[in-house]
Design an enzyme around this catalytic site. Structure first.
Site, PDB file in Angstrom:
ATOM      1  N   ASP A  28      19.562  -4.346  20.285  1.00 13.60           N
ATOM      2  CA  ASP A  28      18.703  -3.881  21.280  1.00 13.60           C
ATOM      3  C   ASP A  28      18.142  -2.677  21.248  1.00 13.60           C
ATOM      4  O   ASP A  28      18.670  -1.567  20.557  1.00 13.60           O
ATOM      5  CB  ASP A  28      19.518  -3.872  22.508  1.00 13.60           C
ATOM      6  CG  ASP A  28      18.904  -4.259  23.804  1.00 13.60           C
ATOM      7  OD1 ASP A  28      17.690  -4.438  23.903  1.00 13.60           O
ATOM      8  OD2 ASP A  28      19.444  -4.254  25.148  1.00 13.60           O
ATOM      9  N   ASN A  76      13.362 -14.665  25.412  1.00 15.87           N
ATOM     10  CA  ASN A  76      12.099 -13.905  24.826  1.00 15.87           C
ATOM     11  C   ASN A  76      11.048 -14.531  24.666  1.00 15.87           C
ATOM     12  O   ASN A  76       9.989 -14.093  24.461  1.00 15.87           O
ATOM     13  CB  ASN A  76      12.660 -13.503  23.689  1.00 15.87           C
ATOM     14  CG  ASN A  76      13.742 -12.161  23.567  1.00 15.87           C
ATOM     15  OD1 ASN A  76      14.472 -11.928  22.526  1.00 15.87           O
ATOM     16  ND2 ASN A  76      13.936 -11.391  24.491  1.00 15.87           N
TER      17      ASN A  76
END
Ligand code: V0D
Length: 246
Positions: A28, A76
């Site tokens: 991340d 995503n």
């Protein structure tokens, strides 16, 4: 102190016989890394691939049995189309430079996730990478793409229903259920790392992390180094040691 010296010092504190067998990483902070440098988000992803190269190389040399990297979640797909298509170009970019070395280092590449959602070309590239390394017996390198923990559990249940209807199975237990997950035949991760100061699981491996040690770092993925990896492994071993003492 120099990074190399810090690394040496940490290595001297790490027990090579008690390494995690399976490390999972939520990579991340690529976008934030770029924003803080006034760079386009793509630059963060590009730098993130460099970190993948380095961490894969180091983990396999270290003797880690399996490494599962969360590269693209089922959520995503909701990102802007331009960003999604840039991300989808990264597996090819990665293999172009890394495939010979992966083969040489005995690493076996696997896709974990909903393959059917991926563009045909990306599927083909990953399949070629997996086939080229299929005979390797060293570290298993899983790329989680279009992956979600709940999706994985649901697809397991649906396949179990089919096999039950076909009379192939009667009853499910822990071990049988695990065989229907994307990580079948792999030990559960015993160390999970999340970068960039977020303290969530975000629908990554849900079933498999039942007994996993979770290590968080503030470092953004593009800035994550082998030293950060060693720190996480050291933290993992410290926690295991404390358990042993109780
Ligand atoms: C961007 C940080 C390697 C996370 C790492 C499609 C976001 C770099 C791959 C890769 C991504 C995937 C499969 C494969 C070989 C390489 C990758 C994506 C994003 C999403 F077989 N890095 N990487 N895939 N980023």
């Amino acid at each position: 102190m120099e990074i190399k010296d810090q690394e040496k010092e940490l290595l001297s504190l790490i027990d090579p016989d008690k390494l995690p067998v399976h490390i999972a990483i939520i990579m991340d902070g690529n976008g934030r890394w770029a924003q803080e440098r006034d760079l386009p988000r793509q630059e963060g992803h590009r730098q993130g691939v460099e970190t993948v190269r380095e961490i894969v190389r180091y983990s396999s040399k270290m003797g880690i049995g399996a490494l599962t990297l969360f590269a693209f979640s089922t959520e995503n797909w909701k990102r802007p189309p331009g960003e999604v298509s840039f991300l989808m170009s990264l597996p090819e970019k990665y293999f172009k430079t890394e495939l010979p070395e992966l083969i040489r280092n005995n690493v076996k590449v696997n896709l974990v996730g909903d393959e059917e959602k991926l563009p045909r070309k990306v599927r083909r590239i990953i399949r070629e990478g997996a086939e080229a390394t299929a005979a390797n017996s060293g570290m298993v390198l899983n790329f989680a793409l279009s992956y979600g923990g709940r999706w994985e559990i649901i697809q397991a249940v649906n396949r179990i229903i089919e096999d039950a209807a076909a009379g192939k199975i009667k009853k499910v237990d822990d071990e049988i259920f695990s065989q229907y997950l994307c990580t079948a035949n792999l030990p559960d991760p015993d160390l999970m790392i999340r970068t960039s100061g977020e303290y969530r699981i975000s629908n990554f491996l849900l079933w498999q992390i039942a007994y996993c040690e979770l290590v968080y770092t503030e470092t953004y993925w593009p800035s994550f180094t082998t030293l950060d990896l060693l720190k996480a492994v050291h933290e993992f071993q410290q926690r295991k040691r404390r358990f042993g003492k109780i």
